[in-house]
Design a protein around this motif. Sequence first.
Motif, PDB file in Angstrom:
ATOM      1  N   THR A   1      -8.879  -7.264  -7.534  1.00  0.00           N
ATOM      2  CA  THR A   1      -8.306  -8.743  -7.803  1.00  0.00           C
ATOM      3  C   THR A   1      -7.446  -9.457  -7.172  1.00  0.00           C
ATOM      4  O   THR A   1      -6.748  -8.262  -6.558  1.00  0.00           O
TER       5      THR A   1
ATOM      6  N   GLU B   1      -7.072 -13.641  -2.525  1.00  0.00           N
ATOM      7  CA  GLU B   1      -6.864 -14.141  -1.075  1.00  0.00           C
ATOM      8  C   GLU B   1      -8.002 -13.057  -0.618  1.00  0.00           C
ATOM      9  O   GLU B   1      -8.208 -13.114   0.516  1.00  0.00           O
TER      10      GLU B   1
ATOM     11  N   ILE C   1      -7.356 -12.237   3.128  1.00  0.00           N
ATOM     12  CA  ILE C   1      -7.988 -10.449   3.950  1.00  0.00           C
ATOM     13  C   ILE C   1      -8.743 -10.454   3.322  1.00  0.00           C
ATOM     14  O   ILE C   1      -8.762 -10.560   2.102  1.00  0.00           O
ATOM     15  N   ARG C   2      -9.311  -9.110   3.947  1.00  0.00           N
ATOM     16  CA  ARG C   2     -10.639  -8.478   3.444  1.00  0.00           C
ATOM     17  C   ARG C   2     -10.293  -7.568   2.261  1.00  0.00           C
ATOM     18  O   ARG C   2      -8.695  -6.949   2.434  1.00  0.00           O
ATOM     19  N   ASP C   3     -10.767  -7.086   1.180  1.00  0.00           N
ATOM     20  CA  ASP C   3     -11.043  -6.251   0.213  1.00  0.00           C
ATOM     21  C   ASP C   3     -10.746  -4.990   1.142  1.00  0.00           C
ATOM     22  O   ASP C   3     -12.120  -4.526   1.497  1.00  0.00           O
ATOM     23  N   SER C   4      -9.861  -4.052   1.550  1.00  0.00           N
ATOM     24  CA  SER C   4     -10.211  -2.858   1.240  1.00  0.00           C
ATOM     25  C   SER C   4      -9.910  -2.033   0.309  1.00  0.00           C
ATOM     26  O   SER C   4     -10.703  -0.591   0.504  1.00  0.00           O
TER      27      SER C   4
ATOM     28  N   GLY D   1      -4.258  -4.694  -8.056  1.00  0.00           N
ATOM     29  CA  GLY D   1      -4.255  -6.190  -7.956  1.00  0.00           C
ATOM     30  C   GLY D   1      -3.240  -6.362  -9.483  1.00  0.00           C
ATOM     31  O   GLY D   1      -3.913  -5.863  -9.951  1.00  0.00           O
ATOM     32  N   GLY D   2      -2.369  -7.328  -8.959  1.00  0.00           N
ATOM     33  CA  GLY D   2      -1.978  -8.373 -10.586  1.00  0.00           C
ATOM     34  C   GLY D   2      -1.702  -7.925 -11.212  1.00  0.00           C
ATOM     35  O   GLY D   2      -1.892  -8.001 -12.593  1.00  0.00           O
TER      36      GLY D   2
ATOM     37  N   ALA E   1      -1.537  -0.940  -8.624  1.00  0.00           N
ATOM     38  CA  ALA E   1      -0.613  -2.023  -7.919  1.00  0.00           C
ATOM     39  C   ALA E   1      -1.200  -2.552  -6.468  1.00  0.00           C
ATOM     40  O   ALA E   1      -3.349  -1.541  -5.795  1.00  0.00           O
ATOM     41  N   GLY E   2      -1.580  -3.288  -5.924  1.00  0.00           N
ATOM     42  CA  GLY E   2      -2.687  -3.900  -5.203  1.00  0.00           C
ATOM     43  C   GLY E   2      -2.450  -3.631  -3.609  1.00  0.00           C
ATOM     44  O   GLY E   2      -3.527  -3.202  -2.971  1.00  0.00           O
ATOM     45  N   PHE E   3      -1.152  -2.847  -3.611  1.00  0.00           N
ATOM     46  CA  PHE E   3      -1.313  -2.659  -1.859  1.00  0.00           C
ATOM     47  C   PHE E   3      -2.025  -1.815  -1.547  1.00  0.00           C
ATOM     48  O   PHE E   3      -2.553  -0.399  -2.149  1.00  0.00           O
ATOM     49  N   PRO E   4      -3.019  -2.064  -0.192  1.00  0.00           N
ATOM     50  CA  PRO E   4      -3.640  -0.211  -0.592  1.00  0.00           C
ATOM     51  C   PRO E   4      -3.512   1.103  -0.509  1.00  0.00           C
ATOM     52  O   PRO E   4      -3.876   1.586  -0.934  1.00  0.00           O
TER      53      PRO E   4
HETATM   54  P1  AMP Z   1      -0.658  -7.722  -5.787  1.00  0.00           P
HETATM   55  O1  AMP Z   1      -0.845  -6.389  -6.356  1.00  0.00           O
HETATM   56  O2  AMP Z   1      -1.501  -8.143  -6.708  1.00  0.00           O
HETATM   57  O3  AMP Z   1       0.775  -8.230  -5.600  1.00  0.00           O
HETATM   58  O4  AMP Z   1      -1.003  -6.929  -4.502  1.00  0.00           O
HETATM   59  C1  AMP Z   1       0.273  -6.713  -3.321  1.00  0.00           C
HETATM   60  C2  AMP Z   1      -0.391  -6.930  -1.882  1.00  0.00           C
HETATM   61  O5  AMP Z   1      -2.058  -6.251  -1.411  1.00  0.00           O
HETATM   62  C3  AMP Z   1      -0.986  -7.956  -1.692  1.00  0.00           C
HETATM   63  O6  AMP Z   1      -0.565  -8.369  -0.261  1.00  0.00           O
HETATM   64  C4  AMP Z   1      -2.310  -8.892  -1.567  1.00  0.00           C
HETATM   65  O7  AMP Z   1      -3.030  -9.085  -1.009  1.00  0.00           O
HETATM   66  C5  AMP Z   1      -2.967  -6.674  -0.783  1.00  0.00           C
HETATM   67  N1  AMP Z   1      -3.614  -6.667  -1.885  1.00  0.00           N
HETATM   68  C6  AMP Z   1      -4.066  -6.468  -3.322  1.00  0.00           C
HETATM   69  N2  AMP Z   1      -5.724  -6.531  -2.958  1.00  0.00           N
HETATM   70  C7  AMP Z   1      -6.086  -5.682  -2.084  1.00  0.00           C
HETATM   71  C8  AMP Z   1      -7.509  -5.335  -1.906  1.00  0.00           C
HETATM   72  N3  AMP Z   1      -8.439  -5.255  -2.684  1.00  0.00           N
HETATM   73  N4  AMP Z   1      -7.709  -5.329  -0.287  1.00  0.00           N
HETATM   74  C9  AMP Z   1      -6.232  -5.000   0.641  1.00  0.00           C
HETATM   75  N5  AMP Z   1      -5.522  -5.602   0.272  1.00  0.00           N
HETATM   76  C10 AMP Z   1      -4.671  -5.666  -1.035  1.00  0.00           C
END
Ligand code: AMP
Length: 435
Positions: A187, A190, A203-206, A254-255, A301-304
């Motif tokens: 999710t 971006e 950014i690319r979804d990794s 993420g989110g 959490a979203g950080f890779p």
């Molecule tokens: P979040 O947990 O949604 O606040 O995201 C934290 C960070 O992780 C942000 O810098 C996002 O852009 C990055 N991020 C979230 N989801 C992904 C994803 N699927 N692939 C790569 N980076 C992501």
Amino acid sequence: MNPAKRSCDYPMLTVDEAWQRIASALKPLPPVCKPLAEIPGLMLAEDIVARDSMPPFAAASMDGYAVISGDSSSERTVTGEQDAGIDLDLAVTWGTAVRIMTGAPLPTGADAVIPFENTSEEAGVVRLLASAKPGANVRPAGQDITAGETVLSCGSELGPAEIGLLASLGYNRAWVHPRPRVAILATGDELVSVDATLRPGQIRDSNTPALLAAAKSCGFDAFTLPHPIGDNASALEQAVVTSLSGCDMLVTSGGVSMGTRDLVKPLLAKLGEILVGRVAIKPGKPLTFALVQGKPVFGLAGFPVSSLVGFEQFVRPALRLLAGQRLLWRPCVEVRLTQDLRHDPERTEFQRAVVETAPGGYWARGNGPQGSGRLKSLAGANALLILPVGMGDFPAGSRVMASLINRPETLEDLPICHPGKSNATLGKETVRLSL
Ligand code: AMP
Ligand code: MG
């Protein structure tokens, strides 16, 4: 006046508290009966009792002549040939022998087989160049398995030998816990798929490919939706409901933080019950676990790095529980640090590292800068160093525990080496491995 500090509705749990809540909400998936070709790596959900003895009849274990061992004559008349796969109901009497092939039933009266290499045969008479003890080169009926014996017990992992045993006993199917199906859902507004052209701010979804790979490397089936989902409540709800309908566990990334566009926690609270809302770990503190429609959902959490470390420490053992596995934890070893490490005593930290054997034990070095967005720190790492709560910085030479993330799980039940335990306890249980 200072603005009020934002608070989070969920208590901050330790690693052990979080794991206890997760584990007590999970049980192995209900057993299904599957053909042998589909069960490698699965866990048996029944005891397997031998219907027959193995071997089912006394059989030659070498090619040669079936004889009476107590017969002292060095020459015997050959009265027939017994091949494998058919029982000719032949008999051996004093002064006679039957030519016999490996796996063939032993003729009545015979109690030993003399191998061809210790004989010579001419004009229907065999000369024996060696004597035989009773039972020589014979596999008696039931030597391996006796009918009625429990050969495999419920909870065994089904590898090649177990599957061979099932086949030899006439089982062409077995009751097993199925392989969990994992849905992955990334999710973030971006995010774009890997092959899209990036626009400013995107950014690319990794995480999706990384988490799919993590699930598959556990041996489980994983799938995802065609695209990442934006931070939009109704789109997210639809994606969660659709994904849940086809899986045994949903893993989102993420989110889950405190931002205004972090919508995963409120959605999971609306659809089900959140059991874990925050964990005192670094990286990945907002890690969330919920039950929705009775199915487990992890919000990573979203950080890779946060999402992959969260997967490694919580999702992977939870999936193994669903699969009926008993071994949940990677081997842990005590390592010495080749460098100083900074550590926040408020949280259990999982630092990406390379562990090597050296004279005197294992040594570990950090695998580059450790920010939670710095995926390079995990690439090539073979361990997560576990820096426990309550301890500050670690100078070079300190001893810490390292979870070996490329090694198969070896520990049962609550991890001996789990990060929630103190280092002192951990040291005693160190597993010795060569890397
Ligand atoms: P979040 O947990 O949604 O606040 O995201 C934290 C960070 O992780 C942000 O810098 C996002 O852009 C990055 N991020 C979230 N989801 C992904 C994803 N699927 N692939 C790569 N980076 C992501
Ligand atoms: Mg986000």
